[in-house]
Scaffold this motif. Structure first.
Motif, PDB file in Angstrom:
ATOM      1  N   CYS A  68       0.762  -1.220   0.000  1.00 33.70           N
ATOM      2  CA  CYS A  68       0.000   0.000   0.000  1.00 33.70           C
ATOM      3  C   CYS A  68       0.799   1.279   0.000  1.00 33.70           C
ATOM      4  O   CYS A  68       0.285   2.344  -0.252  1.00 33.70           O
ATOM      5  N   SER A  69       2.080   1.179   0.320  1.00 33.79           N
ATOM      6  CA  SER A  69       2.785   2.433   0.535  1.00 33.79           C
ATOM      7  C   SER A  69       3.255   3.102  -0.751  1.00 33.79           C
ATOM      8  O   SER A  69       3.660   4.244  -0.727  1.00 33.79           O
ATOM      9  N   SER A  70       3.204   2.372  -1.865  1.00 34.98           N
ATOM     10  CA  SER A  70       3.795   2.940  -3.069  1.00 34.98           C
ATOM     11  C   SER A  70       3.025   4.146  -3.604  1.00 34.98           C
ATOM     12  O   SER A  70       3.618   5.141  -3.975  1.00 34.98           O
ATOM     13  N   SER A  71       1.706   4.038  -3.624  1.00 38.30           N
ATOM     14  CA  SER A  71       0.969   5.129  -4.227  1.00 38.30           C
ATOM     15  C   SER A  71       0.644   6.202  -3.198  1.00 38.30           C
ATOM     16  O   SER A  71      -0.499   6.535  -2.979  1.00 38.30           O
ATOM     17  N   GLU A  72       1.662   6.671  -2.550  1.00 38.25           N
ATOM     18  CA  GLU A  72       1.531   7.732  -1.554  1.00 38.25           C
ATOM     19  C   GLU A  72       0.633   8.822  -2.103  1.00 38.25           C
ATOM     20  O   GLU A  72       0.880   9.399  -3.150  1.00 38.25           O
ATOM     21  N   HIS A  73      -0.437   9.043  -1.350  1.00 36.77           N
ATOM     22  CA  HIS A  73      -1.521   9.850  -1.863  1.00 36.77           C
ATOM     23  C   HIS A  73      -1.133  11.305  -2.124  1.00 36.77           C
ATOM     24  O   HIS A  73      -1.388  11.867  -3.176  1.00 36.77           O
ATOM     25  N   ARG A  74      -0.514  11.892  -1.143  1.00 36.83           N
ATOM     26  CA  ARG A  74      -0.004  13.242  -1.381  1.00 36.83           C
ATOM     27  C   ARG A  74       1.483  13.120  -1.607  1.00 36.83           C
ATOM     28  O   ARG A  74       2.281  13.200  -0.672  1.00 36.83           O
ATOM     29  N   SER A  75       1.876  12.873  -2.825  1.00 38.00           N
ATOM     30  CA  SER A  75       3.278  12.616  -3.102  1.00 38.00           C
ATOM     31  C   SER A  75       4.082  13.909  -3.020  1.00 38.00           C
ATOM     32  O   SER A  75       3.538  15.001  -2.955  1.00 38.00           O
ATOM     33  N   ALA A  76       5.396  13.729  -3.064  1.00 38.96           N
ATOM     34  CA  ALA A  76       6.279  14.890  -3.057  1.00 38.96           C
ATOM     35  C   ALA A  76       5.970  15.746  -4.291  1.00 38.96           C
ATOM     36  O   ALA A  76       5.899  16.965  -4.216  1.00 38.96           O
ATOM     37  N   TRP A  77       5.746  15.063  -5.378  1.00 38.38           N
ATOM     38  CA  TRP A  77       5.408  15.744  -6.636  1.00 38.38           C
ATOM     39  C   TRP A  77       4.148  16.585  -6.456  1.00 38.38           C
ATOM     40  O   TRP A  77       4.077  17.730  -6.890  1.00 38.38           O
ATOM     41  N   GLY A  78       3.177  16.024  -5.764  1.00 39.71           N
ATOM     42  CA  GLY A  78       1.933  16.746  -5.522  1.00 39.71           C
ATOM     43  C   GLY A  78       2.177  18.001  -4.701  1.00 39.71           C
ATOM     44  O   GLY A  78       1.594  19.058  -4.951  1.00 39.71           O
ATOM     45  N   ARG A  79       3.079  17.886  -3.732  1.00 37.19           N
ATOM     46  CA  ARG A  79       3.360  19.054  -2.885  1.00 37.19           C
ATOM     47  C   ARG A  79       4.068  20.149  -3.665  1.00 37.19           C
ATOM     48  O   ARG A  79       3.773  21.326  -3.531  1.00 37.19           O
ATOM     49  N   TRP A  80       5.009  19.733  -4.512  1.00 35.93           N
ATOM     50  CA  TRP A  80       5.707  20.716  -5.342  1.00 35.93           C
ATOM     51  C   TRP A  80       4.747  21.441  -6.254  1.00 35.93           C
ATOM     52  O   TRP A  80       4.818  22.645  -6.453  1.00 35.93           O
ATOM     53  N   ARG A  81       3.844  20.645  -6.820  1.00 30.44           N
ATOM     54  CA  ARG A  81       2.886  21.218  -7.752  1.00 30.44           C
ATOM     55  C   ARG A  81       2.026  22.260  -7.045  1.00 30.44           C
ATOM     56  O   ARG A  81       1.750  23.324  -7.560  1.00 30.44           O
ATOM     57  N   LEU A  82       1.643  21.908  -5.823  1.00 39.57           N
ATOM     58  CA  LEU A  82       0.799  22.817  -5.058  1.00 39.57           C
ATOM     59  C   LEU A  82       1.551  24.119  -4.748  1.00 39.57           C
ATOM     60  O   LEU A  82       1.021  25.220  -4.868  1.00 39.57           O
ATOM     61  N   ALA A  83       2.826  23.952  -4.356  1.00 37.54           N
ATOM     62  CA  ALA A  83       3.640  25.133  -4.045  1.00 37.54           C
ATOM     63  C   ALA A  83       3.779  26.022  -5.278  1.00 37.54           C
ATOM     64  O   ALA A  83       3.637  27.250  -5.205  1.00 37.54           O
ATOM     65  N   ALA A  84       4.022  25.386  -6.411  1.00 33.91           N
ATOM     66  CA  ALA A  84       4.165  26.147  -7.654  1.00 33.91           C
ATOM     67  C   ALA A  84       2.866  26.881  -7.986  1.00 33.91           C
ATOM     68  O   ALA A  84       2.877  28.042  -8.402  1.00 33.91           O
ATOM     69  N   ALA A  85       1.748  26.181  -7.774  1.00 30.96           N
ATOM     70  CA  ALA A  85       0.447  26.792  -8.038  1.00 30.96           C
ATOM     71  C   ALA A  85       0.262  28.032  -7.170  1.00 30.96           C
ATOM     72  O   ALA A  85      -0.228  29.068  -7.623  1.00 30.96           O
ATOM     73  N   GLY A  86       0.690  27.922  -5.902  1.00 33.41           N
ATOM     74  CA  GLY A  86       0.570  29.052  -4.982  1.00 33.41           C
ATOM     75  C   GLY A  86       1.400  30.234  -5.455  1.00 33.41           C
ATOM     76  O   GLY A  86       0.934  31.373  -5.469  1.00 33.41           O
ATOM     77  N   LEU A  87       2.636  29.946  -5.868  1.00 36.07           N
ATOM     78  CA  LEU A  87       3.518  31.013  -6.348  1.00 36.07           C
ATOM     79  C   LEU A  87       2.937  31.693  -7.589  1.00 36.07           C
ATOM     80  O   LEU A  87       2.921  32.924  -7.688  1.00 36.07           O
ATOM     81  N   ALA A  88       2.446  30.879  -8.508  1.00 41.36           N
ATOM     82  CA  ALA A  88       1.882  31.430  -9.742  1.00 41.36           C
ATOM     83  C   ALA A  88       0.681  32.320  -9.429  1.00 41.36           C
ATOM     84  O   ALA A  88       0.531  33.408  -9.993  1.00 41.36           O
ATOM     85  N   ALA A  89      -0.166  31.841  -8.514  1.00 44.33           N
ATOM     86  CA  ALA A  89      -1.353  32.623  -8.154  1.00 44.33           C
ATOM     87  C   ALA A  89      -0.937  33.949  -7.532  1.00 44.33           C
ATOM     88  O   ALA A  89      -1.489  35.005  -7.827  1.00 44.33           O
ATOM     89  N   LEU A  90       0.081  33.877  -6.661  1.00 44.14           N
ATOM     90  CA  LEU A  90       0.553  35.077  -5.993  1.00 44.14           C
ATOM     91  C   LEU A  90       1.143  36.067  -6.998  1.00 44.14           C
ATOM     92  O   LEU A  90       0.866  37.271  -6.959  1.00 44.14           O
ATOM     93  N   ALA A  91       1.931  35.527  -7.920  1.00 44.46           N
ATOM     94  CA  ALA A  91       2.553  36.367  -8.940  1.00 44.46           C
ATOM     95  C   ALA A  91       1.476  37.071  -9.773  1.00 44.46           C
ATOM     96  O   ALA A  91       1.570  38.265 -10.067  1.00 44.46           O
ATOM     97  N   ALA A  92       0.442  36.306 -10.132  1.00 50.72           N
ATOM     98  CA  ALA A  92      -0.652  36.886 -10.915  1.00 50.72           C
ATOM     99  C   ALA A  92      -1.291  38.031 -10.148  1.00 50.72           C
ATOM    100  O   ALA A  92      -1.569  39.103 -10.698  1.00 50.72           O
ATOM    101  N   GLU A  93      -1.472  37.793  -8.855  1.00 51.27           N
ATOM    102  CA  GLU A  93      -2.092  38.805  -8.017  1.00 51.27           C
ATOM    103  C   GLU A  93      -1.212  40.062  -7.935  1.00 51.27           C
ATOM    104  O   GLU A  93      -1.695  41.188  -8.038  1.00 51.27           O
ATOM    105  N   VAL A  94       0.097  39.860  -7.774  1.00 51.58           N
ATOM    106  CA  VAL A  94       1.032  40.985  -7.668  1.00 51.58           C
ATOM    107  C   VAL A  94       1.033  41.804  -8.957  1.00 51.58           C
ATOM    108  O   VAL A  94       0.939  43.030  -8.935  1.00 51.58           O
ATOM    109  N   LEU A  95       1.120  41.101 -10.086  1.00 56.41           N
ATOM    110  CA  LEU A  95       1.096  41.793 -11.379  1.00 56.41           C
ATOM    111  C   LEU A  95      -0.194  42.602 -11.529  1.00 56.41           C
ATOM    112  O   LEU A  95      -0.192  43.729 -11.998  1.00 56.41           O
ATOM    113  N   HIS A  96      -1.272  41.969 -11.094  1.00 55.99           N
ATOM    114  CA  HIS A  96      -2.576  42.612 -11.175  1.00 55.99           C
ATOM    115  C   HIS A  96      -2.590  43.908 -10.360  1.00 55.99           C
ATOM    116  O   HIS A  96      -3.003  44.960 -10.824  1.00 55.99           O
TER     117      HIS A  96
END
Ligand SMILES: Nc1ncnc2c1ncn2[C@@H]1O[C@H](COP(=O)(O)OP(=O)(O)OP(=O)(O)O)[C@@H](O)[C@H]1O
Ligand SMILES: [Zn+2]
Length: 712
Positions: A68-96
């Motif tokens: 069961c441990s292989s398909s770690e639900h919130r993978s490291a990749w998932g966390r990176w993606r989320l962080a990137a999404a946050g940065l992009a959203a913030l950048a959009a807001e700043v530009l705005h």
């Protein structure tokens, strides 16, 4: 994420059940229980038309060879993606904010952010809409899409990002509450030191230990398997099972529970249950099942959500279209409608109950109180009357033989031998008192034929071709052996608060045997706490009125009902219920079973180690500490209080925001923050129960007594 509406493999969670905050359909849960110590995975099947077959591939996939441990639900990749999404959203807001509102770069950054974190939400939302259900995901998908369409790019990205974060936190919290219970299983060691055929000791994985194997445990080690002590003497901390950390004395013949801690001596024991079936494992399984069963509040909220979400969509549509028809300003009203969708997100309301109930159940289990469902956790609050059995519940259940009175000149030794021979065959506490005394005095026991137990009155059997009866007054009067002299002597002993049984043959009564039981330490205090909580205690006893009253007085109970047969106990419980009372019943023996089943909540004491008690009771107390009942009631009240607080919080804050939205005082940003804030608030409020300290301080300071003693 739990709320995607997709079957989700909660690989990171060792146990599990489904929980889907915006669930509109009844939940179907599929568990894939691996071997006992393995994680167990379950899918949330709120979607897929409730067809388990539809999920077959996923299940195979998840439970496959890889474990069961292989398909770690919130993978490291998932966390990176989320962080990137946050940065992009913030950048959009700043530009705005930097005045580049119409710039294509703002739109691109926002879109990138939404693609990075929002695909799951979109997918689940789309599936819901296709099934003509409207859940949170659909709500958010529509809100975000709408915001993009009217050119509010940074806001769209922020809404999606914050929503994802909030969902993640909620899911984590729920998992944490659930994991709190399964982590108990880690307490029992993976290996045990087992005696081999060649006489050597070897460390063996618990899964390979057979029933009957001889295991050795050293001081300071935890017990690996349930068992019965064969040799040695030690004190054991059984807190994982009973919630009581005062050490309990164990010697030859006593029961051991896997997971408890051996403190002083070395013990050898015989294994009595497979690792997967230890008391601890069964407690955890029962809690998991209880967590899966919905509490009444939960069912109410599910029904509510079913009507609520479509209603919100309808309202949003009205807000978007109607005012604009009259006053114009389309964009403004569409924007308000989108804010409304976010404000209306009911996730706080929906998640608050499972988190709270799961926390309450887990907390209870840790205190040694096994509750068989959210239903009972909620119902405990309403109890106003508690019926208690006498022997073993209020008393130690280990009466001592105090008097032997021969009636007509025969030697008391002979008569005692006869009585003890009959008593030897029964495990009723009164009989046990006789057989214990017989063992001490090394009385001569004889073979008994045609033995029969007569519930509520005594036993019968043939010795040396002669019929004998051993039982109470009722039995004697039924047999027509109750005469004036016997009655007089019975009363004399009973008035001292003793239980008396009479030995009789086919002609006449032969001898009286009196036993006296002692109040269990802590009983009086528990009764006092119950009465402080507004719960009236009443004793139901099969014993004589004098003995019943004596114990009742010592325990501080006003109402004592004596000489009851099992059906009378049942009748009393029913009568009180008919009077509009919520009746709890605590008992042990088979003679309590009908009343226990009928009561609003049936409690079993000293349930650890006794299978039936653990399985049939609504609430099973792991040891024989009566104080656990007031603790349970307090916990129940606290749970319900938090449930209500959460509902008021969730609905209240949302209602306020609804007003602000309709009057145009809110933005999408604020709505999302409010939504997240309320969700977190109710989740953490619910999790408080995990840490709650329902009066453990009121443990009696008496010497610990053996729990195995009460398992009769
Ligand atoms: N197997 C037995 N051996 C000896 N006496 C018995 C037995 N069964 C019943 N009795 C007698 O009948 C009485 C009533 O029995 P019953 O099992 O209904 O009540 P109890 O369990 O002893 O008391 P309580 O209901 O208060 O716990 C006992 O007090 C005892 O005197
Ligand atoms: Zn929400």
């Amino acid at each position: 994420m739990v709320s995607t509406g997709q079957p989700v493999c909660l690989a990171s969670s060792p146990i599990f059940i489904s929980s889907c905050p915006e669930l509109l359909d009844p939940v179907v849960t599929i568990g894939c229980a691996m071997a006992s110590r393995q994680p167990r995975r379950v899918w949330n099947m709120s979607c897929c038309d409730n067809q388990p077959q539809a999920l077959k591939p996923e299940i195979d996939n998840c439970c496959g060879a890889d474990g069961c441990s292989s398909s770690e639900h919130r993978s490291a990749w998932g966390r990176w993606r989320l962080a990137a999404a946050g940065l992009a959203a913030l950048a959009a807001e700043v530009l705005h904010l930097a005045g580049l509102a119409g710039d294509w770069r703002v739109a691109a950054l926002a879109l990138l952010s939404i693609l990075l974190c929002g695909l799951g939400t979109y997918k689940a939302g789309w599936q819901a809409i296709r099934r003509r259900e409207l859940n949170i995901n659909a709500l958010m998908s529509v809100a975000v899409t709408g915001a993009m369409l009217i050119g509010e790019w940074p806001e769209a990205a922020m809404v999606m990002f914050l929503f994802t974060i909030a969902e993640l936190i909620e899911e984590r919290s729920l998992e944490r509450a659930r994991r709190a219970i399964s982590s108990l299983l880690d307490l029992s060691p993976a290996q045990a030191r087992v005696l081999q055929a060649d006489g050597r000791w070897r460390d063996v994985s618990v899964a390979e230990v057979a029933l009957g194997d001889r295991v050795r445990v050293r001081p300071g080690e935890r017990i690996a398997l349930d068992g019965e002590v064969l040799s040695g003497h030690s004190s054991i901390n059984q807190a994982p099972i009973t919630g009581e950390s005062l050490p309990v004395d164990k010697r030859s013949g006593d029961t051991l529970f896997a997971g408890s801690l051996n403190q002083q001596g070395e013990l050898e024991y015989r294994v009595t249950a497979a690792a997967s079936n230890s008391t601890l494992a069964r407690i955890i399984r029962a809690v998991e099942q209880a967590q899966a069963s919905q509490a009444p509040t939960q069912r109410f909220i599910d029904r509510f959500a079913r009507i609520y979400t479509p209603a919100v969509f309808a309202l949003a549509l009205v807000v978007a279209l109607v005012p604009a028809l009259f006053v114009g300003d389309w964009l403004e009203w569409i924007y308000r409608a989108l804010v409304l969708l976010v404000v209306a997100c009911p996730c706080a309301l929906v998640i608050s109950t499972p988190v709270t109930v799961v926390s309450g159940l887990t907390r209870a289990a840790r205190l040694g109180i096994l509750i068989k469902g959210g239903r009972f956790l909620e119902a405990g609050r309403e109890l106003d009357c508690l019926a208690l059995d006498k022997t073993g519940t209020l008393t130690l259940g280990q009466p001592e033989l105090t008097d032997i009175e021969p009636l007509n000149g025969q030697g008391s030794e002979l008569l005692f031998g006869l009585a003890a021979s009959l008593a030897e065959r029964s495990d009723h506490p009164v009989s046990s008192a006789l057989s214990r005394a017989a063992r001490q005095q090394q009385a001569r026991l004889q073979a008994v034929e045609g033995f029969a137990a007569l519930p509520g009155s005594g036993v019968r059997g043939r010795i040396d071709g002669q019929d004998y009866w051993l039982g109470n007054r009722r039995l004697m009067s039924e047999l027509g052996r109750l005469d004036a002299t016997l009655e007089q002597r019975l009363q004399a002993l009973e008035r001292q608060g003793k239980s008396v049984v009479v030995l009789a043959d086919a002609q006449q009564p032969l001898a009286l045997f009196a036993v006296a039981d002692q109040l269990k330490p802590g009983t009086r205090e528990a009764i006092g706490r119950l009465s402080l909580a507004g719960v009236e205690s009443r004793m139901l006893s099969g014993d004589n009125p004098h003995a019943a009253r004596t114990i009742a007085a010592q325990a501080g109970i006003d109402q004592a009902h004596a000489e009851l047969l099992p059906e009378h106990k049942l009748e009393l419980v029913e009568r009180w219920q008919a009077e509009g009372r919520r009746v709890g019943m605590v008992g042990d023996g088979i003679n309590d079973a009908p009343a226990l089943a009928r009561a609003d909540i049936g409690f079993a004491m000293a349930a650890a180690g006794t299978d039936t008690a653990m399985e049939t009771a609504d609430v099973a107390l792991m040891d024989d500490d009566l104080g656990k009942i007031p603790t349970f009631i307090q916990l129940s009240r606290e749970t319900v209080r938090i449930l209500r607080q959460n509902i008021v919080l969730a609905v209240g804050i949302k209602a306020l925001f609804l007003l602000l939205t309709l009057t145009g005082h809110t933005t999408l940003w604020m709505a999302v923050f409010a939504d997240m804030g309320v969700s977190l608030l109710v989740v953490f409020n619910g999790l408080r129960l995990l840490r709650a300290r329902p009066q453990v301080e009121s443990q009696p300071a008496q010497a610990p007594h053996q729990i195995s003693a009460a398992n009769q």
